[in-house]
Design a protein around this motif. Structure first.
Motif: not given
Length: 232
Positions: A80-98, A123-132
């Protein structure tokens, strides 16, 4: 300082600029201390080099030298992914990603410890999780303006840490069996890896399979030299 020395210092600064601090440095250091264990040391591998930053329990090292690991997230499934992945509005700035990664890690470890495993920054954030499903709903609802990808792993960070702790606690047992664990690490998929002398790999793998109920992969790995300045 003489004028020649001052000139040399100026040239060196121009040729070799000061390296910036890694992003989320304290989290990276804390994570590597928890997760990468070398023979005779409690931490070794840096977690942030070129390909991204992994914060949490898994994905320490996938190389054969127990050194700086490269994320292996490319081999895992994005579910799955958030809505921001489908737009060009998601920030790729290091501070925002952090900031996004920090919030994911803090809430994941506090409220979803049975699922949360790790966070990766590229250039984005990826979260690893056991299905939940509840965790997924929180992520997709909370970070609509950011690009966060959710990836499946079979074990939570808590489960991985438990088996890592058990393997570490078993060092004395393995030494009594004539086996020295030269390295102990874990991949993003939750596979624990131990390095032993090459000629013992097959025999040790069979014994590991009998002793642990979570996958522990044995590979050939020579002894790791102690770090410079470490006690002998």
């Amino acid at each position: 300082m003489t004028s020649d020395e001052q000139h040399m210092r100026t040239l060196l600064h121009a040729a070799v600029p000061v390296l910036p601090e890694p992003r989320d440095r304290m989290a990276a250091v804390a994570a590597r201390v928890r997760r990468t264990r070398m023979a005779g040391a409690s931490a070794a591998a840096a977690l942030a080099v070129t390909a991204g930053l992994l914060v949490g329990v898994p994905a320490v090292t996938s190389g054969g030298d127990g050194g700086t690991g490269m994320p292996v997230a490319a081999a895992l499934t994005v579910t799955a992914s958030t809505a921001g992945c489908d737009t060009s509005k998601a920030s790729t700035e290091p501070a925002a990603l952090d900031e996004v990664a920090h919030r994911l890690r803090v809430t994941g470890e506090a409220d979803y410890a049975d699922s949360f495993s790790a966070v990766e920054i590229t250039d984005r954030v990826r979260v690893f999780r056991k299905a939940n499903d509840a965790f997924d709903r929180w992520v997709t609802g909370e970070f609509t303006d950011a690009c966060v990808e959710i990836l499946d792993v079979p074990y939570s960070g808590k489960q991985i840490q438990a088996i890592l702790d058990r393997v570490e606690a078993d060092r004395g047992y393995w030494e009594s069996q004539g086996v020295v664990l030269n390295t102990v690490s874990v991949d993003a998929d939750g596979t624990i890896k131990v390095g032993v002398d090459g000629e013992k790999v097959d025999a040790v793998q069979e014994k590991m399979n009998d002793r642990y109920d979570q996958p522990v992969q044995v590979r050939g790995q020579g002894a790791v030299p102690p770090a410079i300045g470490a006690p002998g």
